[in-house]
Design an enzyme around this catalytic site. Structure first.
Site, PDB file in Angstrom:
ATOM      1  N   LYS A  95       0.831  -1.246  -0.187  1.00 18.26           N
ATOM      2  CA  LYS A  95       0.062   0.096  -0.124  1.00 18.26           C
ATOM      3  C   LYS A  95       0.847   1.163  -0.137  1.00 18.26           C
ATOM      4  CE  LYS A  95      -3.305   2.632   2.477  1.00 18.26           C
ATOM      5  NZ  LYS A  95      -3.848   3.017   3.749  1.00 18.26           N
ATOM      6  N   GLY A 156      -8.120   9.265   9.708  1.00 15.30           N
ATOM      7  CA  GLY A 156      -8.521   9.319  11.165  1.00 15.30           C
ATOM      8  C   GLY A 156      -9.529  10.222  11.635  1.00 15.30           C
ATOM      9  N   ASN A 204      -9.816   1.557   9.855  1.00 17.73           N
ATOM     10  CA  ASN A 204      -8.839   1.317  10.849  1.00 17.73           C
ATOM     11  C   ASN A 204      -9.358   1.955  12.117  1.00 17.73           C
ATOM     12  OD1 ASN A 204      -6.691   0.433  12.535  1.00 17.73           O
ATOM     13  ND2 ASN A 204      -5.171   1.831  11.377  1.00 17.73           N
ATOM     14  N   THR A 205      -9.283   3.430  12.115  1.00 17.41           N
ATOM     15  CA  THR A 205      -9.500   3.999  13.326  1.00 17.41           C
ATOM     16  C   THR A 205     -10.763   4.004  13.932  1.00 17.41           C
ATOM     17  OG1 THR A 205      -8.035   5.907  12.453  1.00 17.41           O
ATOM     18  CG2 THR A 205      -9.621   6.374  14.052  1.00 17.41           C
TER      19      THR A 205
END
Ligand code: SF4
Lengths: 254, 371
Positions: A95, A156, A204-205
């Site tokens: 990535k 995020g 993710n976050t």
């Protein structure tokens, strides 16, 4: 099934490994999310001692690892990180993340394109993280990227799909899978991304920072599946009634 | 993957079945979808969409104005030659047709261009029959710089060429190539193209891709409506366009939707496309692709053309002659096919203005672009 390069995925939810309180929590959340592709920051691996507490359990869990080049500020650094990942983890997948801007971590389009070109030439399966820029996506496709990963909103930030207008164009035009990355903060936003026709989302976050990452992982799994099913079923059916008068085509009856 | 191999992954039977089993619900969904795709094109081309033509027209007209404003680009075909080494049973230029053959020399070309310029045109479409040896790349290379001196925008509708030829022509001013597949049904194609190089279906099919690779600014695609099932042919044209747009995204595209016209020794259409069908087709393409240039030739009647202008069309010709030298000598009987709208460009542009549309004679300057 989602196919990227020569790999098939049952799940269209990709997850990350950052921000979890413990390795156990991370593993439980990933398991509950049913994700089969998990990103991992090269900069976080402890290559000196080798007994990294994230890496080892991940390798054992059987998910596919997607090393990311987060931390790289230019193409040279990113290519170096990818080569290191190939050596250490034995994977060609990367990535590609290049963000020289420490405040919002905005991806650098120019360095990303340059690094993507070099990495594709070296045989990497490159999944670049980018702004939701339709032209950049096409140029990345041209240099051989296996997918594109446009952002929904700043990393995020949990703001969801602030770039919706441009994501739609990207999805419409893409010839490689479109994975919406960054900014997805709630399962409903993931559903929405999938309803738009995204091939996958990376979260993710929102999972790692929730009070119960395992439960949240499960919620995202369901949300992504629901969004995908809705997309396949076809959205937007609003009944349209024929007009009585036909100002534009009345001539056909003359 | 080339378009040829992509096409092989599609099943004609399945597409046909889908077209004819489309329901009203599918059509409504397509009408409501914010941006077009191949599924909605299929629905809008289907017989089930017929009751929705007025709504399609409303939306098509609105999308066209939103994207192009009230502007309609004006162009004129200029026939360079009626020599042809092919046999196409719908065309007056077919090799076996007894017809006086003519290729313009540079003096005649200048004279033709002078007339076309005097009508107000700055955008021209150079047309010829397909004759490799006498009207081939060498001739085009001679002619193009001469034409480019007079016209800002030069398109060509001639035989398929090699990629390098297109590249060379683009280097001396070629802006667009029109290359119509005529039909995407290989069997029907074979029936109508019986002799000559044009009978090579695949070579023709791959031409737009060669043009795109050569970096020509714009490619025009089209089918000849009347040769085969127009719904399926139009759908496959949509697939071709979609394939090219995704792969060669720097190129601009246009489509042309000509209906088969009477000509010397020509056939009558096997499948008739009604006016209503033509409206459906134009609107379906606009809803499918909002950026697409859609052109309308003088094959259609004045009354129909006046009504079509507002529905989705972006480019039209007016005052066309379909014979080499026809602007200087209109009565030489060398036509490719009969035209229907015989009005002068001035009359047509008046009609357009009455409909609130703005004829645009010049909107291109290659010198600014080809840096
Ligand atoms: S359609 Fe073209 S190739 Fe066929 S006979 Fe006419 S001019 Fe020649």
């Amino acid at each position: 099934m989602l196919k990227i390069a020569d790999h098939q995925f049952h799940s269209r939810l990709f997850t990350g490994t950052g921000k979890f309180s413990t390795a156990d929590t991370m593993l439980a959340a990933i398991k509950a999310s049913e994700s089969q592709l998990v990103t991992l920051a090269m900069k976080r691996l402890d290559l000196k001692t080798g007994n990294d507490d994230i890496l080892q359990p991940l390798l054992e869990s059987g998910v596919k690892l997607l090393p990311n080049t987060s931390g790289a500020r230019n193409a040279d650094e990113a290519v170096f990180a990818a080569e290191l990942a190939r050596e250490v983890l034995g994977t060609d997948w990367v990535k590609l993340e290049i963000h020289p801007d420490p405040k919002y971590l905005m991806p650098d389009p120019i360095e990303t394109l340059e690094a993507a070109k070099r990495l594709c030439d070296k045989g990497f399966i490159v999944l670049p993280y980018i702004h939701a820029d339709p032209v950049l996506c096409r140029r990345l496709e041209e240099v051989g990227c296996a997918a594109v990963m446009p952002l929904g909103s700043p990393i995020g930030s949990n703001q969801g799909l602030a770039t919706e207008t441009f994501l739609k164009i990207i999805i419409e035009q893409a010839r490689v899978p479109v994975i919406i990355d960054a900014g997805i903060g709630a399962p409903s936003q993931a559903t929405f991304a999938m309803e738009l026709g995204a091939d996958a989302v990376l979260v993710n976050t929102a999972i790692a920072s929730s009070n119960d990452p395992e439960a949240m992982g499960r919620c995202f799994a369901q949300a992504v599946q629901t969004g995908r099913d809705a997309y396949l079923a076809g959205l937007g059916h609003v009944s349209t009634k024929a007009n009585e008068t036909s100002p534009l085509t009345g001539f056909l009856n003359d | 993957m080339s378009f040829q191999s992509y096409l092989q992954t599609l099943s004609r039977e399945k597409l046909k079945l889908a077209l004819y089993s489309t329901t009203e619900k599918d059509v409504e969904r397509a009408l409501n979808s914010p941006c077009g795709d191949l599924n909605s094109l299929l629905a809008l081309l289907s017989p089930a969409a017929e009751p929705y033509i007025e709504q399609m027209a409303q939306r098509s007209s609105q999308l066209t104005r939103q994207r192009f404003g009230a502007n309609i680009g004006m162009y004129l075909p200029l026939y360079l030659s009626n020599l042809c080494a092919n046999e196409c049973d719908y065309c007056g230029f077919s090799m076996s047709n007894r017809l006086k053959r003519k290729t313009l020399d540079s003096v005649e070309l200048d004279a033709e261009m002078k007339v076309v310029k005097s009508l107000g045109y700055d955008s021209i479409l150079l047309v010829s029959g397909e004759h490799e040896t006498k009207v081939g790349i060498d001739y085009f290379k001679r002619v193009l710089p001469q034409v480019k001196k007079q016209f800002s925008y030069v398109a060509m509708e001639v035989q398929p060429l090699e990629e390098q030829d297109y590249r060379d022509l683009a280097g001396i001013g070629l802006d667009a190539v029109m290359i119509y597949q005529e039909t995407y049904n290989p069997q029907t194609y074979a029936q109508h193209h019986t002799r000559g190089k044009k009978s090579d279906y695949s070579y023709r099919l791959e031409t737009p891709e060669r043009v795109a690779k050569a970096g020509v600014d714009k490619i025009g695609l089209g089918v000849l409506l009347g040769l085969d099932d127009w719904r399926l042919d139009a759908l496959l044209l949509g697939h071709h366009l979609d394939y090219l747009e995704k792969k060669y995204w720097r190129t601009r595209y246009s489509v042309s939707l000509p209906r088969l016209r009477p000509c010397t020794g020509g056939i009558t259409p096997k499948v008739e496309l009604t006016d209503k069908g033509l409206v459906q087709l134009i609107c379906a393409f606009r809803l499918f692709n909002q950026q697409l240039d859609i052109s309308l030739s003088t094959r259609e009647s004045p009354a129909l053309r006046d009504n079509l202008f507002a529905l989705g069309i972006t480019h039209i010709s007016a005052g066309s002659s379909t014979q080499p030298g026809g602007y200087v000598n209109p009565d030489s009987q060398l036509d490719q096919f009969e035209i229907s709208d015989e009005r002068t460009p001035a009359q047509v542009s008046d009609a357009m203005r009455r409909k609130g549309l703005n004829p645009v004679w010049k909107d291109w300057e290659a010198a600014w672009i080809a840096q």
